[in-house]
Design an enzyme around this catalytic site. Structure first.
Site, mmCIF file in Angstrom:
data_model
loop_
_atom_site.group_PDB
_atom_site.id
_atom_site.type_symbol
_atom_site.label_atom_id
_atom_site.label_comp_id
_atom_site.label_asym_id
_atom_site.label_seq_id
_atom_site.Cartn_x
_atom_site.Cartn_y
_atom_site.Cartn_z
ATOM 1 C CE LYS A 22 2.762 6.607 -13.358
ATOM 2 N NZ LYS A 22 2.620 5.749 -12.176
ATOM 3 C CG ASN A 23 -0.668 7.662 -11.321
ATOM 4 O OD1 ASN A 23 -0.077 6.674 -11.756
ATOM 5 N ND2 ASN A 23 -0.075 8.542 -10.508
ATOM 6 C CB CYS A 117 7.954 4.484 -6.624
ATOM 7 S SG CYS A 117 8.165 4.779 -8.367
ATOM 8 N NE ARG A 122 3.059 3.550 -2.883
ATOM 9 C CZ ARG A 122 3.190 3.813 -4.182
ATOM 10 N NH1 ARG A 122 4.320 3.538 -4.793
ATOM 11 N NH2 ARG A 122 2.198 4.350 -4.859
ATOM 12 N N PRO A 123 0.726 0.776 2.671
ATOM 13 C CG PRO A 123 -0.304 1.670 4.566
ATOM 14 C CD PRO A 123 0.797 1.928 3.583
ATOM 15 C CD GLN A 126 -7.930 3.451 5.474
ATOM 16 O OE1 GLN A 126 -9.082 3.892 5.419
ATOM 17 N NE2 GLN A 126 -7.433 2.945 6.588
ATOM 18 C CG ASP A 305 3.117 11.579 -7.826
ATOM 19 O OD1 ASP A 305 3.646 11.011 -6.852
ATOM 20 O OD2 ASP A 305 2.150 11.092 -8.447
ATOM 21 C CB ILE A 327 1.778 12.128 0.530
ATOM 22 C CG1 ILE A 327 1.159 13.499 0.249
ATOM 23 C CG2 ILE A 327 0.857 10.970 0.092
ATOM 24 C CD1 ILE A 327 -0.235 13.721 0.750
ATOM 25 N NE ARG A 397 6.932 1.678 -12.866
ATOM 26 C CZ ARG A 397 6.661 1.604 -11.592
ATOM 27 N NH1 ARG A 397 7.608 1.286 -10.747
ATOM 28 N NH2 ARG A 397 5.454 1.829 -11.131
HETATM 29 C C1 EPZ Z 1 -1.117 7.147 -6.039
HETATM 30 O O1 EPZ Z 1 -0.522 6.161 -5.198
HETATM 31 C C2 EPZ Z 1 -0.197 7.304 -7.202
HETATM 32 N N1 EPZ Z 1 -0.041 6.015 -7.855
HETATM 33 C C3 EPZ Z 1 1.154 7.844 -6.738
HETATM 34 O O2 EPZ Z 1 1.917 8.127 -7.876
HETATM 35 C C4 EPZ Z 1 0.949 9.141 -5.955
HETATM 36 O O3 EPZ Z 1 2.180 9.527 -5.397
HETATM 37 C C5 EPZ Z 1 -0.065 8.939 -4.840
HETATM 38 O O4 EPZ Z 1 -1.289 8.380 -5.375
HETATM 39 C C6 EPZ Z 1 -0.433 10.229 -4.102
HETATM 40 O O5 EPZ Z 1 -0.971 11.147 -5.008
HETATM 41 C C7 EPZ Z 1 -0.966 5.549 -8.681
HETATM 42 O O6 EPZ Z 1 -1.968 6.182 -8.941
HETATM 43 C C8 EPZ Z 1 -0.707 4.235 -9.314
HETATM 44 P P1 EPZ Z 1 -2.424 6.861 -1.896
HETATM 45 P P2 EPZ Z 1 -1.365 5.449 -4.092
HETATM 46 O O7 EPZ Z 1 -3.226 5.640 -1.622
HETATM 47 O O8 EPZ Z 1 -2.762 5.331 -4.591
HETATM 48 C C9 EPZ Z 1 -1.635 6.010 2.750
HETATM 49 C C10 EPZ Z 1 3.740 8.019 -9.316
HETATM 50 O O9 EPZ Z 1 4.929 8.429 -9.236
HETATM 51 N N2 EPZ Z 1 -2.434 4.780 2.598
HETATM 52 O O10 EPZ Z 1 -3.125 8.106 -2.290
HETATM 53 O O11 EPZ Z 1 -0.640 4.233 -3.681
HETATM 54 C C11 EPZ Z 1 -0.300 5.930 2.032
HETATM 55 O O12 EPZ Z 1 0.661 5.265 2.800
HETATM 56 C C12 EPZ Z 1 3.107 7.370 -8.108
HETATM 57 O O13 EPZ Z 1 3.052 8.092 -10.326
HETATM 58 C C13 EPZ Z 1 -2.735 4.024 3.716
HETATM 59 O O14 EPZ Z 1 -2.341 4.350 4.842
HETATM 60 O O15 EPZ Z 1 -1.296 6.525 -2.950
HETATM 61 C C14 EPZ Z 1 0.014 7.395 1.819
HETATM 62 O O16 EPZ Z 1 0.587 7.939 2.958
HETATM 63 C C15 EPZ Z 1 4.064 7.271 -6.985
HETATM 64 N N3 EPZ Z 1 -3.497 2.887 3.559
HETATM 65 C C16 EPZ Z 1 -1.356 8.031 1.602
HETATM 66 O O17 EPZ Z 1 -2.297 7.086 2.124
HETATM 67 C C17 EPZ Z 1 -3.972 2.491 2.348
HETATM 68 O O18 EPZ Z 1 -4.658 1.462 2.287
HETATM 69 C C18 EPZ Z 1 -1.718 8.319 0.166
HETATM 70 O O19 EPZ Z 1 -1.524 7.150 -0.614
HETATM 71 C C19 EPZ Z 1 -3.658 3.265 1.206
HETATM 72 C C20 EPZ Z 1 -2.889 4.415 1.366
#
Ligand code: EPZ
Length: 430
Positions: A22-23, A117, A122-123, A126, A305, A327, A397
């Site tokens: 999916k991702n 979710c 989820r800022p 970055q 996940d 995370i 989803r």
């Molecule tokens: C992806 O989310 C996945 N979603 C998530 O899967 C998964 O849990 C996550 O990566 C971690 O592996 C999709 O791919 C659509 P991140 P993402 O940016 O990209 C912080 C599922 O169930 N962060 O890697 O949103 C954030 O808060 C979903 O399939 C910032 O601080 O996650 C977190 O602590 C749920 N600023 C960490 O980084 C930013 O601008 C990792 O988040 C972006 C992120």
């Protein structure tokens, strides 16, 4: 009422086929519009999120043709707008990948800020930092991410946190930029590598994906391609855990065993047998589980996940296990639901302290998000008696044909829409 009705207790036995990731699909679908030629993408999972992405592509003016359930042809030549602000799109996280691809190709994008979710804050700081570094101005206006640039120029971008979404989004924005872009402290998840491979199949020049420095040399344009998405690591892991907690014997097919190593290693630690083949893993659980410790980390660490699913297993292990979520800060919301099944878990900050119990007993529970929802289904399968899981739209989803695949392994599970269907289900499974 739209729920999963489950009668637990049966060990899962047999073979299950895993679908596309999916991702990865979310990044790839958004990236498909970068070319003005037709790209054919295979192994696209048929899920709410991927369908929303395809509808968004159509709304933008791209040509989208579903060749069969899992194959889609996309041509981005007709894209005539760079704005997306519909309600469906706001519900999914992957929608923000359109910011990267539209900015990269058309130098502007206005995209509703993503939902997804509720697993913690989820800022998108970055993502903004990355787009800014490439030369774009980015504002948040009326709930939309508004990105504009005269031109995009490659540069060094150091990510303050390892972020899957940012790494993919910056790649999408940078493949058509001039010069070289370096993403440092990049995410290394298999789906990041898959998006990079997809872009390269269209003629992009992305190197180093899967390491913490990704180097992108901008190209003028991208061409036609045919690409098949990798298997979903988390769907595979969920079935591995389902086999384990039901004390079953399941061959999980169409996987890349290397992507499952962190999960395999925990299953071995708690006393399961895991046999690896070229593109399959077999999980056999016959002994009582031993306790262990798990900490979620970016890939190749244990995936966040899979955190709820491993907690479900450790809830049935002898002794005290500790699970640390590093995370997302809000990812233990399902623990109260698991407690209804009899689990003994205390959450302190980002740590769950799990005292193993002998068994779970069925109850009415609610899925709080996608992965936790899947984990609660797995717990229901291991519970004595009936479990009803509500709010299953979350689970739908991320898992194509989840109840059907589980039923194929011998689970008694069915979607029920009303009391009558529930009664019928109970009569059927006894
Ligand atoms: C992806 O989310 C996945 N979603 C998530 O899967 C998964 O849990 C996550 O990566 C971690 O592996 C999709 O791919 C659509 P991140 P993402 O940016 O990209 C912080 C599922 O169930 N962060 O890697 O949103 C954030 O808060 C979903 O399939 C910032 O601080 O996650 C977190 O602590 C749920 N600023 C960490 O980084 C930013 O601008 C990792 O988040 C972006 C992120």
């Amino acid at each position: 009422m739209r729920e999963y009705a489950i009668k637990g207790g049966a060990p899962l036995v047999g073979e299950v086929e895993i679908g596309g990731a999916k991702n990865a699909a979310l990044g790839i679908l958004a990236g498909a519009l970068l070319s003005n030629e037709t790209v054919e993408i295979e192994n696209v999972p048929d899920l709410y999120d991927t369908n929303v992405m395809m509808d968004a592509l159509k709304e933008l003016g791209a040509y989208v043709e579903k060749v069969d359930r899992h194959t889609v042809r996309i041509n981005g030549a007709g894209v005539h707008k760079t704005e997306l602000d519909n309600d469906d799109l706001k519900k999914i996280r992957g929608s923000y990948y359109f910011a990267g691809s539209l900015l990269g190709k058309y130098k502007n994008a206005r995209i509703a800020l993503p939902g997804g979710c509720n697993i913690g804050s989820r800022p998108v700081d970055q993502h903004i930092k990355g787009f800014n570094a490439l030369g774009a101005s980015v504002q948040i206006e009326n709930g939309c991410l508004v990105c504009e640039a005269e031109s995009l120029t490659g540069t060094h971008i150091y990510l303050d946190v390892v972020s899957v979404g940012t790494t993919i989004n910056v790649m999408l924005a940078a493949v058509l930029a001039s010069g070289q872009t370096y993403i440092e402290n990049a995410a290394k998840e298999p789906h990041v590598v898959d998006v990079a491979n997809f872009l390269n199949s269209m003629g992009a020049h992305v190197r180093g994906a899967g390491t913490d420095v990704i180097r992108i040399t901008g190209v003028e344009s991208l061409h036609a391609a045919k690409y098949s998405i990798i298997p979903d690591q988390i769907e595979a892991g969920t079935f591995m855990l389902a086999a384990a907690v039901t004390k079953g014997d399941v061959l999980v097919k169409n996987v890349i065993p290397k992507h499952l190593e962190s999960i395999t290693s925990k299953l071995l630690e708690i006393g399961c047998e895991v046999e690896e083949f070229d593109d399959a893993v077999r999980v056999v659980a016959s002994k009582p589980f031993k306790h262990t410790q798990v900490k979620t980390l970016p890939y190749p660490g244990f995936p966040t996940d899979m955190q709820p699913q491993i907690v479900v297993a450790l809830g049935l292990a002898e002794g005290t296990s500790i699970v640390t979520e590093s995370i997302f800060e809000n990812r233990f919301r399902y623990v109260d639901e698991l407690t209804r099944l009899g689990a003994n878990i205390k959450v302190e900050g980002n740590t769950a302290i799990i005292e193993g119990v002998e068994k779970y007993r069925g109850a009415n529970i609610t899925a709080p998000d996608l992965r936790a929802g899947a984990a609660l289904v797995v717990a229901g399968l291991a519970s004595e008696g009936y479990t009803l899981v509500d709010d299953i739209h979350y689970v739908e989803r991320g898992y194509e044909d989840f109840p059907e695949k589980l039923a194929g392994l011998g689970a008694a599970i069915q979607v029920v829409n009303d009391e009558k269907e529930l009664t019928k289900f109970k009569l059927k499974v006894g």
